[in-house]
Design an enzyme around this catalytic site. Structure first.
Site, PDB file in Angstrom:
ATOM      1  N   LYS A  83      43.986  -0.955  -5.726  1.00 44.26           N
ATOM      2  CA  LYS A  83      43.201  -2.250  -4.561  1.00 44.26           C
ATOM      3  C   LYS A  83      43.431  -3.448  -5.322  1.00 44.26           C
ATOM      4  CE  LYS A  83      40.244   0.582  -1.620  1.00 44.26           C
ATOM      5  NZ  LYS A  83      38.650   0.462  -1.570  1.00 44.26           N
TER       6      LYS A  83
ATOM      7  N   GLU B 214      40.405  12.653  -1.211  1.00 42.73           N
ATOM      8  CA  GLU B 214      39.567  11.835  -1.710  1.00 42.73           C
ATOM      9  C   GLU B 214      38.247  12.555  -1.610  1.00 42.73           C
ATOM     10  OE1 GLU B 214      38.209   8.436   0.951  1.00 42.73           O
ATOM     11  OE2 GLU B 214      39.897   7.257   0.129  1.00 42.73           O
TER      12      GLU B 214
ATOM     13  N   GLU C 144      43.841  -4.496   4.287  1.00 48.09           N
ATOM     14  CA  GLU C 144      44.758  -4.126   5.026  1.00 48.09           C
ATOM     15  C   GLU C 144      44.157  -4.612   6.690  1.00 48.09           C
ATOM     16  OE1 GLU C 144      44.420  -2.284   2.744  1.00 48.09           O
ATOM     17  OE2 GLU C 144      45.507  -0.283   1.549  1.00 48.09           O
TER      18      GLU C 144
ATOM     19  N   LYS D  77      34.160   0.130   7.444  1.00 46.83           N
ATOM     20  CA  LYS D  77      33.070   0.455   6.820  1.00 46.83           C
ATOM     21  C   LYS D  77      32.357  -0.461   6.509  1.00 46.83           C
ATOM     22  CE  LYS D  77      30.588   3.390   3.987  1.00 46.83           C
ATOM     23  NZ  LYS D  77      30.372   4.656   3.275  1.00 46.83           N
TER      24      LYS D  77
ATOM     25  N   HIS E 146      60.738  25.598  11.442  1.00 48.01           N
ATOM     26  CA  HIS E 146      62.206  25.264  11.328  1.00 48.01           C
ATOM     27  C   HIS E 146      62.476  24.290  10.223  1.00 48.01           C
ATOM     28  CE1 HIS E 146      63.308  27.145  14.563  1.00 48.01           C
ATOM     29  NE2 HIS E 146      62.215  27.502  14.476  1.00 48.01           N
TER      30      HIS E 146
ATOM     31  N   GLY F  92      33.003   7.100   4.640  1.00 50.61           N
ATOM     32  CA  GLY F  92      34.406   6.692   5.141  1.00 50.61           C
ATOM     33  C   GLY F  92      34.566   8.095   6.330  1.00 50.61           C
ATOM     34  N   ARG F  93      35.621   8.616   5.362  1.00 52.80           N
ATOM     35  CA  ARG F  93      35.904  10.019   5.728  1.00 52.80           C
ATOM     36  C   ARG F  93      35.202  10.702   6.221  1.00 52.80           C
ATOM     37  NH1 ARG F  93      36.264   9.448   0.103  1.00 52.80           N
ATOM     38  NH2 ARG F  93      34.870  11.153  -1.085  1.00 52.80           N
TER      39      ARG F  93
END
Ligand code: F6P
Length: 546
Positions: free
Chosen positions: A509, A353, A212, A206, A384, A267-268
């Site tokens: 960050k 978030e 990253e 965005k 399990h 963003g999410r």
């Protein structure tokens, strides 16, 4: 902003909780034979059974009254109409506009939002069609076979989750891979073995400023240029999805090959717009539009259904019930679908978030616990592994079980039963066991030695939602995602928080950038943010021979 915990509706729930907390689901079902038939709700293709919750009709009445008191009705109108409800960033919140049909109307600040959304969708469809048909070729003239999406957070989890969910619909012989982590093992692992001549990289960000993503994008560009021996290859192999054209251009991607979105999409909440480009290339524009129609179906349900029959309201308020009145810390989401293996991770960003906040929208401290901790794994694997704690542990973990009636493809060996029926039988068995358990008397009656009986007691009374869906399709996936988006909104409204900012991720960050010289400089660093970190920096440098 009023203190929600000071309202009569909150007090009524607190009192009701005191009366209900000691009651067992076994009793609630015994007293009310119509409960299973009544405590269900449908939206689109989603069928919700919430009868295995620690609630009565009265609880639901009180929970919906609390939602009313929190102003949910007005908030829904405000969000859908484009009011700037993301107050800390002074932005509208309009992910619901990403799936409005072409003929819908929505103007915000004089701008025709629907026209903008469909212009981008049409460009995406055109591009996806050209890649799928082989008309769009790589630098050496070969068709694209692999799409690598580089992004992180909302620019990764949505498309990665949805591609995995819908991979059975990927019919153009194009596969997608996803790179997110700044750990070099991610990008090198994903690119290993790929043919650069047939690889398209989508850099999704965005802001186009995320460390990253830019580091991974640079690594992928170096890989491509090294293998194809020409900088000019980049324009045929790199496209971008972003709101920031300047930075895209500065990176060296032709803005003619950039697909945009807007600051009113968090963003999410963005995988149903241009961030979903990789998915659209894999499954085609028509199926992508089916997914959008699925989202829209749930949007309309949320906007118009009465609260007592409204899935996001019911599930959102049940989350408030357990978080704030039972003190539950976490919420498990357990899809009985291998294809939904990334759904819990996707929901972690969406919910945590959004609602992991300690201040309200007005800046005052929150007055109740906020932010359910989401986690989960597909069934039956979880059975399990961690279900032991769900069944017999000391903590209350409300859980959502998600199952599908039809598999994409079943496997039946011999006379059957088919594997999909075995999967569904497990889902149903688990929710029943969690709710009703097994008493000491029942276990003793089976001849179990007295010393072993307590170990085998299944306490039950562990609440679950069951969401049953006819089949996992683009449409039903869209419906499921929109359901959880709106659950987050319901809860954020009750807690009074801005569910659409994420200031809490910023400090780390900045500090990471500040620490780079401390790790890499020739001279030992003069300072570090704190003594513990300084010692770790020294140890790291020593082990790296610096
Ligand atoms: O660091 C958190 C975050 O800002 C998320 O909200 C977002 O989805 C992610 O980083 C990626 O951001 P971008 O799409 O701008 O690269």
């Amino acid at each position: 902003m009023a203190d929600i915990t000071e309202t009569a509706e909150w007090s009524a729930l607190a009192e009701h909780h005191t009366a209900l907390a000691g009651r067992h689901l076994r009793e609630l079902f015994a007293e009310d034979p119509g409960r299973a038939g009544r405590m269900t709700a449908d939206a689109g293709d989603l069928h919700l059974d919430y009868s295995k919750h620690r609630v009565t009709g009265e609880t639901l009445r009180l929970l919906t009254a609390l939602a009313e008191r929190a102003g949910l009705r007005d908030r829904i109108t405000a969000m859908f109409s484009g009011e700037r409800i993301n107050v800390s960033e002074d932005r509208a919140v309009l992910h619901t506009a990403l799936r409005l049909p072409r003929e819908a109307e929505l103007r915000v600040d004089g701008q025709d939002v629907v026209a903008d959304v469909h212009a981008v969708l049409d460009r995406m469809a055109d591009f996806a069609g050209r890649v799928r048909s082989g008309e769009w070729t790589g630098f050496t003239g070969k068709p694209i076979r692999t799409v690598v999406n580089i992004g992180i957070g909302g620019s990764d989890l949505g498309p990665a989750m949805a591609y995995e969910a819908l991979r059975d619909y990927a019919d153009a012989g194009i596969t997608c891979r996803f790179v997110s982590n700044i750990d070099p093992a991610d990008v090198t692992g994903v690119l290993a073995g790929l043919d650069p001549e047939q690889t398209l990289v989508i850099v999704s960000s965005k802001t186009f400023g995320t460390l990253e993503t830019l580091a991974n994008a640079r690594a992928a560009r170096a890989w491509l240029v090294d293998r194809l021996g020409d900088e000019k290859a980049v324009s045929r192999h790199f496209v971008a999805v972003s709101t920031n054209a300047e930075r895209v251009a500065a990176f060296g991607i032709d803005t003619g090959n950039m697909f945009g979105f807007w600051d009113w999409v968090g963003g999410r909440y963005s995988m149903d717009g241009a961030i979903g480009l990789s998915l659209m290339i894999a499954i085609g524009a028509d199926r992508f539009r089916e997914m959008l129609a699925g989202f829209h179906t749930l949007d309309e349900h949320f906007r118009t259904a009465p609260f007592e029959a409204n899935l996001p309201v019911l599930m959102g308020m049940l989350g408030v019930w357990y978080t704030d009145f039972f003190g539950a810390q976490t919420h498990a989401v357990l899809p009985y679908s291998q294809r939904l293996s990334r759904f819990p991770a996707y929901l972690q960003q969406l919910t945590m978030e959004s609602n992991g906040k300690s201040v309200r929208a007005d800046g005052a401290p929150v007055v109740a616990q906020t932010g359910e901790i989401f986690w989960g794994e597909p069934g039956t694997n979880g059975q399990h592994a961690f279900y032991q704690l769900l069944h017999q542990g000391t903590r209350l973990v409300p859980a959502d079980f998600i199952g599908f009636a039809e598999p994409f493809e079943d496997v039946v060996t011999g006379d059957g039963p088919g594997m999909h029926d075995l999967l569904t039988a497990n889902l149903l068995a688990q929710t029943s066991a969690l709710a009703f358990g097994k008493t000491a008397e029942e276990i003793a009656a089976e001849g179990t030695p007295a010393g072993i009986v307590p170990h085998k007691v299944m306490p039950g009374n562990r609440p679950t939602s069951t969401i049953l869906v006819p089949r996992l399709t683009p449409s039903t996936l869209g419906q499921l995602i929109a359901l959880y988006e709106h659950i987050v909104f319901v809860q954020g409204t009750v807690w009074g928080i801005d569910s659409f900012d994420q200031w809490g991720v910023e400090l780390g960050k900045v500090m990471a950038q500040d620490l780079v010289p401390a790790l890499t400089s020739a001279e030992p660093p003069a300072d570090a943010p704190d003594p513990s970190t300084a010692a770790l920096v020294r140890r790291y440098r020593e082990w790296r021979g610096r």
